[in-house]
Design a protein around this motif. Sequence first.
Motif, PDB file in Angstrom:
ATOM      1  N   GLY A   1       1.243  -0.878  -0.262  1.00 49.60           N
ATOM      2  CA  GLY A   1       0.227  -0.263   0.042  1.00 49.60           C
ATOM      3  C   GLY A   1       1.048   1.374  -0.167  1.00 49.60           C
ATOM      4  N   GLN A   2       0.156   2.355   0.263  1.00 48.58           N
ATOM      5  CA  GLN A   2       1.273   3.997   0.108  1.00 48.58           C
ATOM      6  C   GLN A   2       1.345   4.144   1.690  1.00 48.58           C
ATOM      7  N   ARG A   3       0.957   5.381   1.470  1.00 46.21           N
ATOM      8  CA  ARG A   3       2.558   5.553   2.843  1.00 46.21           C
ATOM      9  C   ARG A   3       1.133   6.193   4.381  1.00 46.21           C
ATOM     10  N   LYS A   4       0.992   6.115   5.345  1.00 44.27           N
ATOM     11  CA  LYS A   4       0.611   5.928   5.641  1.00 44.27           C
ATOM     12  C   LYS A   4      -0.454   7.568   6.212  1.00 44.27           C
ATOM     13  N   GLY A   5      -1.924   7.730   6.853  1.00 41.16           N
ATOM     14  CA  GLY A   5      -1.707   8.596   7.006  1.00 41.16           C
ATOM     15  C   GLY A   5      -2.035   9.704   5.565  1.00 41.16           C
ATOM     16  N   GLY A   6      -1.886   9.041   4.041  1.00 40.57           N
ATOM     17  CA  GLY A   6      -2.056  10.275   3.098  1.00 40.57           C
ATOM     18  C   GLY A   6      -3.446   9.360   2.475  1.00 40.57           C
ATOM     19  N   MET A   7      -4.261  10.160   1.053  1.00 39.47           N
ATOM     20  CA  MET A   7      -5.030   9.557   1.108  1.00 39.47           C
ATOM     21  C   MET A   7      -4.885   8.548   0.278  1.00 39.47           C
ATOM     22  N   PRO A   8      -4.358   8.130  -0.619  1.00 37.87           N
ATOM     23  CA  PRO A   8      -3.913   7.053  -1.353  1.00 37.87           C
ATOM     24  C   PRO A   8      -4.411   5.437  -0.619  1.00 37.87           C
ATOM     25  N   GLN A   9      -3.411   5.544   0.640  1.00 34.83           N
ATOM     26  CA  GLN A   9      -3.800   5.079   1.668  1.00 34.83           C
ATOM     27  C   GLN A   9      -5.095   4.196   2.757  1.00 34.83           C
ATOM     28  N   MET A  10      -5.604   6.049   3.400  1.00 32.17           N
ATOM     29  CA  MET A  10      -6.969   5.589   3.657  1.00 32.17           C
ATOM     30  C   MET A  10      -7.903   5.297   2.370  1.00 32.17           C
ATOM     31  N   VAL A  11      -8.380   5.600   1.037  1.00 31.77           N
ATOM     32  CA  VAL A  11      -9.055   5.417   0.366  1.00 31.77           C
ATOM     33  C   VAL A  11      -8.523   3.986  -0.053  1.00 31.77           C
ATOM     34  N   GLY A  12      -7.666   3.415   0.159  1.00 27.96           N
ATOM     35  CA  GLY A  12      -7.290   1.602  -0.013  1.00 27.96           C
ATOM     36  C   GLY A  12      -7.542   1.174   0.766  1.00 27.96           C
ATOM     37  N   GLU A  13      -7.961   1.163   2.248  1.00 30.16           N
ATOM     38  CA  GLU A  13      -7.788   0.982   3.622  1.00 30.16           C
ATOM     39  C   GLU A  13      -9.602   0.815   3.131  1.00 30.16           C
ATOM     40  N   TYR A  14     -10.451   2.087   3.482  1.00 31.57           N
ATOM     41  CA  TYR A  14     -11.828   1.991   3.326  1.00 31.57           C
ATOM     42  C   TYR A  14     -11.575   1.369   2.226  1.00 31.57           C
ATOM     43  N   VAL A  15     -11.356   1.332   0.922  1.00 30.73           N
ATOM     44  CA  VAL A  15     -11.991   0.419  -0.157  1.00 30.73           C
ATOM     45  C   VAL A  15     -11.976  -1.329   0.366  1.00 30.73           C
ATOM     46  N   LEU A  16     -11.146  -2.017   0.950  1.00 28.46           N
ATOM     47  CA  LEU A  16     -10.737  -3.048   1.317  1.00 28.46           C
ATOM     48  C   LEU A  16     -12.342  -3.196   2.416  1.00 28.46           C
ATOM     49  N   LYS A  17     -12.630  -2.598   3.601  1.00 32.65           N
ATOM     50  CA  LYS A  17     -13.409  -2.247   4.321  1.00 32.65           C
ATOM     51  C   LYS A  17     -14.484  -2.668   3.659  1.00 32.65           C
ATOM     52  N   GLU A  18     -14.742  -1.770   2.715  1.00 33.03           N
ATOM     53  CA  GLU A  18     -16.419  -1.700   2.565  1.00 33.03           C
ATOM     54  C   GLU A  18     -16.276  -3.140   1.448  1.00 33.03           C
ATOM     55  N   HIS A  19     -15.287  -4.065   1.244  1.00 32.97           N
ATOM     56  CA  HIS A  19     -15.578  -5.192   0.149  1.00 32.97           C
ATOM     57  C   HIS A  19     -15.115  -6.266   1.250  1.00 32.97           C
ATOM     58  N   ASN A  20     -15.435  -5.855   2.719  1.00 34.55           N
ATOM     59  CA  ASN A  20     -15.503  -6.704   4.274  1.00 34.55           C
ATOM     60  C   ASN A  20     -13.838  -7.715   4.047  1.00 34.55           C
ATOM     61  N   ILE A  21     -13.114  -6.785   4.124  1.00 35.18           N
ATOM     62  CA  ILE A  21     -11.968  -7.349   3.964  1.00 35.18           C
ATOM     63  C   ILE A  21     -10.744  -6.413   5.296  1.00 35.18           C
ATOM     64  N   ASP A  22     -10.753  -7.154   6.274  1.00 35.51           N
ATOM     65  CA  ASP A  22     -10.010  -6.451   7.309  1.00 35.51           C
ATOM     66  C   ASP A  22      -8.236  -6.035   6.658  1.00 35.51           C
TER      67      ASP A  22
END
Length: 332
Positions: A139-160
């Motif tokens: 993934g991307q750097r913690k705290g940056g938009m790419p990382q936050m969006v990346g994690e958000y999308v993963l969670k939207e697809h039921n991935i922790d």
Amino acid sequence: MRKIKWLLSIITICILTFTLMSCGKQSSIETVRVGEVTRSIFYAPQYVAISKGFFEKEGLNVELKTTWGGDKTMTSLLSDGIDVALVGSETSIYVAAQGSDDPIINFAQLTQTDGTFLVAREKVDNFSWDQLKGKTFLGQRKGGMPQMVGEYVLKEHNIDPKNDLTLIQNIDFANVSSAFASGTGDYVQLFEPTASIFEKEGKGYIVASFGEESGKVPYTTFMSKNSFLKENPETAEKFTRAIYNAQQWVDTHSAKEVAEAIAPYFDDTSIDTIETVVERYKTQDSFATNPVLDKEEWENLQRIMDEAGELPKRIDHKTLVNTKIATDVMEQ
């Protein structure tokens, strides 16, 4: 003799007048120092504003430099190394949360979706997000938009992100692509044109778009110190007008025409690849068609930040966003 002196006097006056006019013309050109968080086709309207003369038409000379990373870009803005930053809106929230006396104000939105893509090392038929479970995700750097969006999308697809896969986030932004190319990770989150170049070279395969999955968000915005906007209202208006005209130009011209306009900014990328990337971004509405950062987008940004555990505190839209400059420009 008297006639010669008279002619010489006239010539001298003309020369002086021309010189003064030239000086006056030169002084009317104002330089604005802009720092972009990275060099990306994602920012096509910005390069169009320069290459097509929209800034020049407004009497502005834009000195553009790439500052490589949100933290470095914001540091440059806060220390007056630049006048305007093109960076993710989350950075203005981080600064405000620290109690700045001179808040960073978002005044012109450039992109309205995430600009990254999910790239798999192996070619995947019938991709589904649950295929990431048990895999290594770069993934991307913690705290940056790419990382936050990346994690958000993963969670939207039921991935922790913390438990369902191995998440790597300790690699510097500029080195993520080379780390993946050298063998790190099964999947990686990449910007363009790197994602498309990897696909053409067989180093990876684009399987999904984070922009399509996350919805509208003020991903990259032009921002300045509040003091700069107050002291230079006409400059801010001219700058925003140039950006708006460029956004309209990009929206009404083909991907090929846009690619040709911005090609000088991507010497190492083929024109075909640039066109492919522009078309991809146009198709998913990544380029904002006007510079207004509305309240709904702002709230989506904070929702994504909160979901990632990176929202220091919720800040009202009107506190850090100036929409008047953009709306005034659009009404003219």
